[in-house]
Design a protein around this motif. Structure first.
Motif, PDB file in Angstrom:
ATOM      1  N   ALA A   8      37.008  34.191  48.069  1.00  0.00           N
ATOM      2  CA  ALA A   8      36.418  33.895  49.371  1.00  0.00           C
ATOM      3  C   ALA A   8      37.201  34.579  50.489  1.00  0.00           C
ATOM      4  O   ALA A   8      36.623  35.165  51.414  1.00  0.00           O
ATOM      5  N   ALA A   9      38.526  34.521  50.413  1.00  0.00           N
ATOM      6  CA  ALA A   9      39.362  35.135  51.457  1.00  0.00           C
ATOM      7  C   ALA A   9      39.258  36.650  51.450  1.00  0.00           C
ATOM      8  O   ALA A   9      39.358  37.297  52.499  1.00  0.00           O
ATOM      9  N   ALA A  10      39.037  37.239  50.271  1.00  0.00           N
ATOM     10  CA  ALA A  10      38.965  38.692  50.147  1.00  0.00           C
ATOM     11  C   ALA A  10      37.547  39.226  50.327  1.00  0.00           C
ATOM     12  O   ALA A  10      37.338  40.446  50.318  1.00  0.00           O
ATOM     13  N   GLY A  11      36.567  38.319  50.468  1.00  0.00           N
ATOM     14  CA  GLY A  11      35.190  38.756  50.620  1.00  0.00           C
ATOM     15  C   GLY A  11      34.575  39.279  49.347  1.00  0.00           C
ATOM     16  O   GLY A  11      33.681  40.122  49.380  1.00  0.00           O
ATOM     17  N   ILE A  12      35.025  38.757  48.209  1.00  0.00           N
ATOM     18  CA  ILE A  12      34.516  39.164  46.902  1.00  0.00           C
ATOM     19  C   ILE A  12      33.625  38.059  46.360  1.00  0.00           C
ATOM     20  O   ILE A  12      33.981  36.883  46.405  1.00  0.00           O
ATOM     21  N   ALA A  13      32.455  38.439  45.832  1.00  0.00           N
ATOM     22  CA  ALA A  13      31.471  37.438  45.432  1.00  0.00           C
ATOM     23  C   ALA A  13      31.886  36.642  44.197  1.00  0.00           C
ATOM     24  O   ALA A  13      31.754  35.419  44.158  1.00  0.00           O
ATOM     25  N   GLU A  14      32.393  37.333  43.194  1.00  0.00           N
ATOM     26  CA  GLU A  14      32.654  36.693  41.904  1.00  0.00           C
ATOM     27  C   GLU A  14      34.073  36.964  41.428  1.00  0.00           C
ATOM     28  O   GLU A  14      34.597  38.071  41.637  1.00  0.00           O
ATOM     29  N   PRO A  15      34.715  35.983  40.765  1.00  0.00           N
ATOM     30  CA  PRO A  15      36.046  36.230  40.193  1.00  0.00           C
ATOM     31  C   PRO A  15      36.086  37.415  39.242  1.00  0.00           C
ATOM     32  O   PRO A  15      37.086  38.131  39.188  1.00  0.00           O
ATOM     33  N   ALA A  16      35.003  37.641  38.496  1.00  0.00           N
ATOM     34  CA  ALA A  16      34.988  38.774  37.561  1.00  0.00           C
ATOM     35  C   ALA A  16      35.123  40.099  38.308  1.00  0.00           C
ATOM     36  O   ALA A  16      35.803  41.027  37.853  1.00  0.00           O
ATOM     37  N   GLU A  17      34.488  40.198  39.466  1.00  0.00           N
ATOM     38  CA  GLU A  17      34.597  41.415  40.261  1.00  0.00           C
ATOM     39  C   GLU A  17      36.013  41.585  40.810  1.00  0.00           C
ATOM     40  O   GLU A  17      36.564  42.687  40.829  1.00  0.00           O
ATOM     41  N   MET A  18      36.623  40.480  41.253  1.00  0.00           N
ATOM     42  CA  MET A  18      37.988  40.537  41.767  1.00  0.00           C
ATOM     43  C   MET A  18      38.957  40.916  40.654  1.00  0.00           C
ATOM     44  O   MET A  18      39.896  41.694  40.868  1.00  0.00           O
ATOM     45  N   TRP A  19      38.729  40.388  39.461  1.00  0.00           N
ATOM     46  CA  TRP A  19      39.616  40.720  38.342  1.00  0.00           C
ATOM     47  C   TRP A  19      39.568  42.205  38.018  1.00  0.00           C
ATOM     48  O   TRP A  19      40.589  42.819  37.718  1.00  0.00           O
ATOM     49  N   ARG A  20      38.375  42.791  38.088  1.00  0.00           N
ATOM     50  CA  ARG A  20      38.284  44.234  37.832  1.00  0.00           C
ATOM     51  C   ARG A  20      39.113  45.016  38.841  1.00  0.00           C
ATOM     52  O   ARG A  20      39.759  46.012  38.503  1.00  0.00           O
ATOM     53  N   ARG A  21      39.102  44.553  40.079  1.00  0.00           N
ATOM     54  CA  ARG A  21      39.914  45.218  41.096  1.00  0.00           C
ATOM     55  C   ARG A  21      41.402  45.030  40.804  1.00  0.00           C
ATOM     56  O   ARG A  21      42.193  45.969  40.957  1.00  0.00           O
ATOM     57  N   VAL A  22      41.776  43.824  40.387  1.00  0.00           N
ATOM     58  CA  VAL A  22      43.183  43.546  40.088  1.00  0.00           C
ATOM     59  C   VAL A  22      43.669  44.436  38.954  1.00  0.00           C
ATOM     60  O   VAL A  22      44.709  45.101  39.054  1.00  0.00           O
TER      61      VAL A  22
END
Length: 271
Positions: A224-238
């Motif tokens: 939410a703070a990073a403006g990413i819709a789904e944890p899976a999408e954030m994990w790919r970035r990580v």
């Protein structure tokens, strides 16, 4: 560098091109392929370049074949004898061993809390673990860790290393770990709420990891703070932001290195 008419003749032959000694760590770009890297040595008369991801390629020392600081140059081998190629490093920082097959898996294991922990360890230490024959297995949390350890039946030739998230004094995790007392088990950990947080924030485009209020799932709060819709999408970035041990925080590096050392040095049952 082309002059007024880029199609008029061969600019490489018409232009006076400076000659530069290919000293170690000189950064150049191959004109034809665009491959950019630092000089690490020579092989079979070609210069060896290594890019920032550790990939290596050999290039012949052709005239006007490289760019240095934006200008076309001809590289030449420095005087003074052979310059050996610098040993290639794995993502963990160890010397890469070429031509070695993965070893048959040992009885010893390293356990981590989840699939993200396992993927991150593979990203950094995968080469080392395959050579040592160590398998990393994800758990579904550590709430049942003492029972799982008893079921594993660790011993002198069957050692177990466990990596725990948020292993700090007074935490739930520290109380669970205190119940594991076998000398053939080593539990290490890092202070971060989740292994994501062990990745340096600038590697994922953040100034700092967001502070998530208590009671809210940490990964959801980060998204939410990073403006990413789904944890899976954030994990790919990580995961995409990690190419070596330099991209993660020191407590994680130290914890994993201790586990690898522990499970690869087997005890003498007679001693």
């Amino acid at each position: 560098m082309y002059g007024e008419d880029v199609l008029a003749g061969n600019w490489r032959k018409r232009t006076v091109v400076p000659v530069v000694d290919a000293e170690r760590d000189l950064v150049v770009e191959d004109v034809d392929s665009g491959f950019c890297g630092a000089v690490v040595g020579f092989e079979l008369g070609a210069v060896v370049l290594e890019d920032r991801k550790g990939r290596r390629r050999n290039f012949p020392l052709d005239p006007a074949a490289f760019l240095h600081e934006g200008k076309v140059v001809t590289l030449r081998r420095p005087a003074g004898g052979a310059v050996p190629v610098r040993p290639r490093r794995t993502a963990s920082g160890s010397v890469a061993v070429d031509g070695v097959r993965a070893q048959v898996a040992r009885a010893s294991r390293i356990w981590v809390e989840g699939i993200h922990d396992a993927a991150l360890i593979e990203r950094i230490w995968g080469d080392d673990l395959r050579i040592e024959g160590v398998v990393v297995q994800p758990l579904d949390g550590i709430d049942e860790l003492p029972a799982a350890v008893r079921g594993f039946a660790p011993g002198p030739r069957r050692k177990l290393g466990v990596l725990v998230d948020h292993l700090v004094p007074g935490s739930k995790e520290s109380r669970i770990v205190a119940a594991v007392t076998s000398s053939h088990v080593l539990v290490t950990g890092h202070p971060y709420v989740d292994v994501w947080q062990a990745v340096k924030p600038e590697r994922v485009g953040l100034r700092a990891w967001p502070v998530v209020p208590p009671g809210r799932p940490w990964k959801e709060g980060v998204c939410a703070a990073a403006g990413i819709a789904e944890p899976a999408e954030m994990w790919r970035r990580v995961l995409a932001g990690v190419n070596s041990y330099k991209d993660v925080e020191t407590p994680l590096v130290n914890a994993v290195e201790r586990l690898i050392d522990f499970v690869t040095v087997l005890d003498d049952p007679a001693g």
